[in-house]
Design a protein around this motif. Structure first.
Motif, PDB file in Angstrom:
ATOM      1  N   VAL A  72      68.046  48.159   2.719  1.00 45.28           N
ATOM      2  CA  VAL A  72      67.374  48.501   1.294  1.00 45.28           C
ATOM      3  C   VAL A  72      68.444  48.881   0.613  1.00 45.28           C
ATOM      4  CG1 VAL A  72      65.668  49.670   0.133  1.00 45.28           C
ATOM      5  CG2 VAL A  72      65.257  48.901   2.370  1.00 45.28           C
ATOM      6  N   THR A  73      68.850  48.010  -0.452  1.00 50.86           N
ATOM      7  CA  THR A  73      69.936  48.536  -1.414  1.00 50.86           C
ATOM      8  C   THR A  73      69.414  49.455  -2.451  1.00 50.86           C
ATOM      9  OG1 THR A  73      69.552  46.623  -2.804  1.00 50.86           O
ATOM     10  CG2 THR A  73      70.871  46.267  -1.017  1.00 50.86           C
ATOM     11  N   ALA A  74      70.444  50.171  -3.037  1.00 54.80           N
ATOM     12  CA  ALA A  74      70.116  51.046  -4.183  1.00 54.80           C
ATOM     13  C   ALA A  74      69.452  50.323  -5.377  1.00 54.80           C
ATOM     14  CB  ALA A  74      71.301  51.529  -4.723  1.00 54.80           C
ATOM     15  N   MET A  75      69.724  49.143  -5.582  1.00 54.71           N
ATOM     16  CA  MET A  75      69.191  48.427  -6.526  1.00 54.71           C
ATOM     17  C   MET A  75      67.663  48.147  -6.223  1.00 54.71           C
ATOM     18  SD  MET A  75      70.797  48.175  -9.281  1.00 54.71           S
ATOM     19  CE  MET A  75      69.901  47.066 -10.163  1.00 54.71           C
ATOM     20  N   LEU A  76      67.212  47.803  -4.957  1.00 49.78           N
ATOM     21  CA  LEU A  76      65.814  47.595  -4.642  1.00 49.78           C
ATOM     22  C   LEU A  76      65.211  48.936  -4.912  1.00 49.78           C
ATOM     23  CD1 LEU A  76      66.083  45.574  -1.386  1.00 49.78           C
ATOM     24  CD2 LEU A  76      64.938  45.137  -3.619  1.00 49.78           C
ATOM     25  N   VAL A  77      65.732  50.133  -4.665  1.00 50.56           N
ATOM     26  CA  VAL A  77      64.913  51.384  -4.850  1.00 50.56           C
ATOM     27  C   VAL A  77      64.728  51.490  -6.308  1.00 50.56           C
ATOM     28  CG1 VAL A  77      65.121  53.716  -4.703  1.00 50.56           C
ATOM     29  CG2 VAL A  77      65.884  52.277  -2.638  1.00 50.56           C
ATOM     30  N   VAL A  78      65.716  51.291  -7.196  1.00 52.89           N
ATOM     31  CA  VAL A  78      65.482  51.507  -8.499  1.00 52.89           C
ATOM     32  C   VAL A  78      64.484  50.397  -9.115  1.00 52.89           C
ATOM     33  CG1 VAL A  78      66.599  50.848 -10.995  1.00 52.89           C
ATOM     34  CG2 VAL A  78      68.123  52.154  -8.935  1.00 52.89           C
ATOM     35  N   SER A  79      64.452  49.273  -8.366  1.00 54.88           N
ATOM     36  CA  SER A  79      63.277  48.282  -8.840  1.00 54.88           C
ATOM     37  C   SER A  79      62.014  48.684  -8.509  1.00 54.88           C
ATOM     38  CB  SER A  79      63.624  46.923  -8.549  1.00 54.88           C
ATOM     39  OG  SER A  79      63.702  46.902  -7.264  1.00 54.88           O
ATOM     40  N   GLY A  80      62.024  49.501  -7.328  1.00 58.84           N
ATOM     41  CA  GLY A  80      60.678  50.009  -6.699  1.00 58.84           C
ATOM     42  C   GLY A  80      60.252  51.157  -7.559  1.00 58.84           C
ATOM     43  N   LEU A  81      61.043  51.783  -8.162  1.00 57.65           N
ATOM     44  CA  LEU A  81      60.609  53.094  -9.124  1.00 57.65           C
ATOM     45  C   LEU A  81      59.533  52.543 -10.258  1.00 57.65           C
ATOM     46  CD1 LEU A  81      63.949  55.022  -9.525  1.00 57.65           C
ATOM     47  CD2 LEU A  81      61.932  55.764  -8.439  1.00 57.65           C
ATOM     48  N   ALA A  82      59.696  51.207 -10.559  1.00 60.05           N
ATOM     49  CA  ALA A  82      58.816  50.799 -11.444  1.00 60.05           C
ATOM     50  C   ALA A  82      57.342  50.847 -11.028  1.00 60.05           C
ATOM     51  CB  ALA A  82      59.141  49.430 -11.886  1.00 60.05           C
ATOM     52  N   ILE A  83      57.037  50.834  -9.763  1.00 62.19           N
ATOM     53  CA  ILE A  83      55.943  51.183  -9.222  1.00 62.19           C
ATOM     54  C   ILE A  83      55.491  52.256  -8.712  1.00 62.19           C
ATOM     55  CG2 ILE A  83      54.039  50.459  -6.975  1.00 62.19           C
ATOM     56  CD1 ILE A  83      55.606  47.671  -7.184  1.00 62.19           C
ATOM     57  N   ALA A  84      56.415  52.858  -8.248  1.00 60.15           N
ATOM     58  CA  ALA A  84      56.530  54.343  -7.549  1.00 60.15           C
ATOM     59  C   ALA A  84      55.923  55.386  -8.686  1.00 60.15           C
ATOM     60  CB  ALA A  84      57.593  54.970  -7.070  1.00 60.15           C
ATOM     61  N   LEU A  85      56.578  55.095 -10.094  1.00 60.61           N
ATOM     62  CA  LEU A  85      56.350  55.961 -11.303  1.00 60.61           C
ATOM     63  C   LEU A  85      54.976  56.089 -11.538  1.00 60.61           C
ATOM     64  CD1 LEU A  85      59.096  55.068 -13.695  1.00 60.61           C
ATOM     65  CD2 LEU A  85      58.844  57.381 -12.746  1.00 60.61           C
ATOM     66  N   PHE A  86      54.148  54.818 -11.211  1.00 55.04           N
ATOM     67  CA  PHE A  86      52.772  54.806 -11.444  1.00 55.04           C
ATOM     68  C   PHE A  86      51.876  55.233 -10.246  1.00 55.04           C
ATOM     69  CE2 PHE A  86      54.881  52.196 -14.767  1.00 55.04           C
ATOM     70  CZ  PHE A  86      54.548  52.889 -15.867  1.00 55.04           C
ATOM     71  N   VAL A  87      52.503  55.607  -9.090  1.00 59.11           N
ATOM     72  CA  VAL A  87      51.633  55.951  -7.974  1.00 59.11           C
ATOM     73  C   VAL A  87      50.649  57.126  -8.160  1.00 59.11           C
ATOM     74  CG1 VAL A  87      51.916  56.825  -5.613  1.00 59.11           C
ATOM     75  CG2 VAL A  87      53.068  54.710  -6.233  1.00 59.11           C
ATOM     76  N   THR A  88      51.137  58.138  -8.960  1.00 58.58           N
ATOM     77  CA  THR A  88      50.498  59.116  -9.168  1.00 58.58           C
ATOM     78  C   THR A  88      49.919  59.276 -10.695  1.00 58.58           C
ATOM     79  OG1 THR A  88      52.531  60.334  -9.701  1.00 58.58           O
ATOM     80  CG2 THR A  88      51.599  60.705  -7.547  1.00 58.58           C
ATOM     81  N   GLN A  89      50.208  58.117 -11.383  1.00 59.24           N
ATOM     82  CA  GLN A  89      49.516  58.167 -12.726  1.00 59.24           C
ATOM     83  C   GLN A  89      48.055  58.226 -12.749  1.00 59.24           C
ATOM     84  OE1 GLN A  89      47.316  55.364 -14.167  1.00 59.24           O
ATOM     85  NE2 GLN A  89      47.733  56.354 -16.227  1.00 59.24           N
ATOM     86  N   GLY A  90      47.471  58.949 -13.605  1.00 53.90           N
ATOM     87  CA  GLY A  90      46.070  59.420 -13.839  1.00 53.90           C
ATOM     88  C   GLY A  90      46.068  60.847 -14.285  1.00 53.90           C
ATOM     89  N   PHE A  91      47.085  61.772 -14.065  1.00 58.02           N
ATOM     90  CA  PHE A  91      47.023  63.105 -14.458  1.00 58.02           C
ATOM     91  C   PHE A  91      46.700  63.051 -15.967  1.00 58.02           C
ATOM     92  CE2 PHE A  91      51.375  62.054 -14.016  1.00 58.02           C
ATOM     93  CZ  PHE A  91      51.913  62.123 -15.193  1.00 58.02           C
TER      94      PHE A  91
END
Length: 473
Positions: free
Chosen positions: A216-235
């Motif tokens: 898993v490259t660093a770029m894949l992790v960065v692109s995955g942040l687009a989803i991870a940022l909203f995993v806890t969205q709702g607060f």
């Protein structure tokens, strides 16, 4: 952006010339009936940690493998900047209007109007999209058409939304307990059946074609942040409820930050357990969490967990209808529409809830369950990102003039955190589908025309964003 809000103090003459100005007794107010505990229960229910764990996280496993947990952890850290912005602005401008009230007051009435339009798109689309997922998790017991199940959930959520907010806090609290139990079962089973050590959490591997491990490259992790940022969205729900919270200057920030911390733990701990407990890399990448639970225990436990997730989705529907109806209610109270529409949307029922606004959120949501929402869901992603971006801009402006000395919770590391958030969200926007950007841009342009030809010429009697007088409590 420069057309910022200012107090409206009409004279008797001007009131005669503009008979649709607010009544002398002031705008209608929602009843303050919940504290930190009730607000946190409602807000965590909107995050729906169990449904996020079973719906969103499997997609991350399929692309990030063992890097899923670290990516969610980084996303949760970035969400702290978002939570700080909402905490400061929500205590500075405690209004049921949420984002649009905050942005209107600090960044200008046009910016606030555009935030309202973006939030309205989310209001109408997200609840039915989530509700349609109920059928998948009821499958172990009964097979239902996803659209019919989703419509049923939306109607049930609408009925619950008509009740007193304190009653809803207890209803959603019971459902939330079941959510947490389901997540805890997954965590305990995963840790009990660990197949690899803690070092696998940073091994950065995902199953590739042929069964071999890919890095898993660093770029894949960065692109995955687009989803991870909203995993806890709702607060952000805590901000919408700020007008109904006791002592909002203190309790809004506590609720926002507590919700983020609790939801991050509820999601991240099971993700770590699943990473350690998956029999091999291919099973982890497949992301079939229900299948893993059944393999670790038995089909009865798997059925129990699936039913808990279904309840989590219903719980989310109730909270979203409550939150979104408050947005419509606040827009009518703030006179965003022609007078007959304002009068209808601002009606309160016997339980103190805005019943017409609740129906206008829930019933169309049930109808939307029979519509293909793929494109609309993409539009919602753009809308949420744009809304957060404007909130971050408002946070940069929150310490100008009289607001600099107003009583409010203040974030640390200002203005660095809002600047960082703006940069991240601007990057996320650049990664969205062009068609979704064009659709959202077209809707925003139409909203701007409504502002230019209806709201702005009537600035003394329309779009008068208000904050309750007792907000200083």
């Amino acid at each position: 952006m420069t057309d910022t809000l200012r107090p409206v103090q009409p004279s008797a003459a001007s009131a005669t010339e503009a008979p649709d100005l607010p009544a002398p007794d002031g705008p209608r107010k929602l009843k303050r009936s919940i504290g930190v505990v009730g607000g946190t229960l409602l807000t965590i229910s909107c995050v729906t940690p169990a449904s996020t764990l079973f719906v969103v996280v499997p997609d991350l496993f399929s692309t990030l493998g063992t890097a899923t947990a670290p990516t969610i952890a980084v996303g949760s850290l970035l969400c702290i900047a978002v939570a700080f912005c909402y905490s400061e602005l929500g205590t500075l401008i405690p209004s049921a209007g949420g984002e649009y009230a905050m942005v209107s007051t600090l960044a200008g009435r046009l910016a606030g109007w555009l935030v309202f339009v973006l939030s309205l798109l989310v209001v109408m689309i997200v609840p039915p999209v989530i509700a349609m997922g109920t059928a998948d998790y009821l499958a172990p017991v009964v097979h239902l058409n996803p659209s019919m199940a989703g419509a049923g959930v939306m109607l049930l959520a609408t009925l619950a939304g008509l009740l007193d907010l304190r009653a809803n806090a207890w209803i959603t609290g019971v459902f939330l307990v079941l959510e947490v139990v389901a997540a805890a079962v997954v965590a305990v089973l995963g840790f009990a059946h660990s197949e690899r050590g803690a070092g696998s959490l940073v091994s950065m591997e995902v199953a590739g074609q042929g069964g071999h491990a890919d890095t898993v490259t660093a770029m894949l992790v960065v692109s995955g942040l687009a989803i991870a940022l909203f995993v806890t969205q709702g607060f952000s729900t805590a901000v919408y409820l700020s007008e109904e919270m006791e002592n909002p200057r203190r309790n809004v920030a506590r609720t926002v930050l507590a919700t983020l911390a609790i939801s991050a733990v509820i999601i991240l701990v099971p993700v770590i357990a699943i990473t350690l407990g998956a029999s091999d890399l291919a099973e982890l990448t497949g992301g079939d969490i229900s299948g893993m639970v059944a393999a670790w225990s038995n089909s009865a436990v798997g059925t129990f967990v699936s039913l808990c997730v279904a309840l989590a989705i219903i719980n989310a529907g109730i909270v979203m209808v409550i939150q979104n109806s408050r947005v419509l209610f606040a827009s009518a109270r703030d006179r965003a529409w022609p007078e007959p529409v304002n009068n209808v949307l601002s009606k309160l029922g016997r339980f103190g809830s805005p019943w017409v606004a609740t129906l206008l959120v829930g019933v169309p949501g049930a109808v939307l369950c029979f519509v293909d929402l793929d494109t609309l869901y993409g539009i919602t992603g753009v809308s949420v990102t744009g809304m957060y971006l404007l909130v971050a801009v408002a946070a940069l402006l929150a310490r100008r003039g009289s607001h600099a000395h107003a009583p409010a919770w203040r974030m640390p590391l200002w203005p660095a955190l809002p600047v960082l958030l703006i940069a991240v969200l601007a990057y996320v926007l650049t990664q969205q589908d062009t068609s979704h950007l064009l659709w959202t841009g077209g809707i925003t342009a139409a909203a701007t025309l409504y502002w230019a030809f209806y709201l702005r010429p009537r600035r003394e009697s329309r779009w008068l964003v208000t904050v309750p007088e007792d907000a200083q409590a």
